[in-house]
Motif scaffolding. Structure first.
Motif: not given
Length: 206
Positions: A2-3, A25-30
């Protein structure tokens, strides 16, 4: 990944819709970066400096002439940073899904109200009279309450906990935060004692 700009925008979205902001935030945690964390807490420190140097001290306990700016920065940052560590440790043994970087960024999102509204509050202090100090205190308390609610919601949302489990873990996290402070104070106190002891010996030798 994520940017960083998008993750900063998610922090602003938390003000309007906490559910959506924390979901991003949860979807881009990796692929999260530490940069947004550094930026948000850096802005928090900057707002603290602006507040200390410009607030109407008749409405605040802060007096710029007697303030140690570095100490003020440490005090404002120590709580969210140690909380991030404490709640990470607690959730790690309670089937939590978050990593330290994610929790630190989520906590950063939670303090965005402080970052956004400290400057307006500082300016407002310049036009309020001492008789209106109650209103000023109420606004400050409202911001703190807002932050606490966001922190609670972030722990619940990011880890898929129930309300009761989140409440219990937040209490444990708060106790662990206080324990970390206590250990830290003892550590630095011990360092001070050792320094004084060594300095005394060196002076005797001379």
């Amino acid at each position: 990944a994520p940017g960083n700009v998008n993750m900063m925008r998610a922090g602003l979205l938390v003000l309007k819709s906490p559910r959506d902001g924390f979901e991003i935030l949860k979807l881009n945690r990796s692929g999260l970066s530490w940069l947004p964390v550094v930026i948000i807490f850096g802005l928090m420190a900057l707002m603290r400096i602006i507040y200390v140097l410009n607030v109407n001290f008749s409405l605040s306990s802060v007096e710029p002439a007697q303030s140690n700016i570095f100490l003020k920065i440490v005090k404002i940052l120590i709580l969210p940073l140690t909380w991030s560590l404490a709640i990470f440790l607690v959730t790690s043994i309670a089937d939590g899904e978050t990593k330290l970087r994610e929790i630190a960024l989520a906590t950063g999102y939670c303090v965005v109200p402080y970052v956004i509204f400290t400057l307006p509050l500082t300016l407002l202090s310049q036009i309020l009279s001492l008789e209106e100090a109650g209103l000023y205190r109420f606004l400050q308390i409202a911001i703190v309450a807002w932050i606490i609610i966001l922190i609670f919601f972030s722990v619940m949302r990011l880890n898929n906990y129930s309300f009761s489990k989140t409440l219990g873990l937040c209490i444990v996290g708060l106790l662990l935060t206080l324990l970390i402070w206590g250990v830290g104070l003892l550590f630095f106190g011990l360092i001070g004692q050792v320094y004084s002891f060594i300095s005394g010996i060196l002076l005797e030798i001379r």
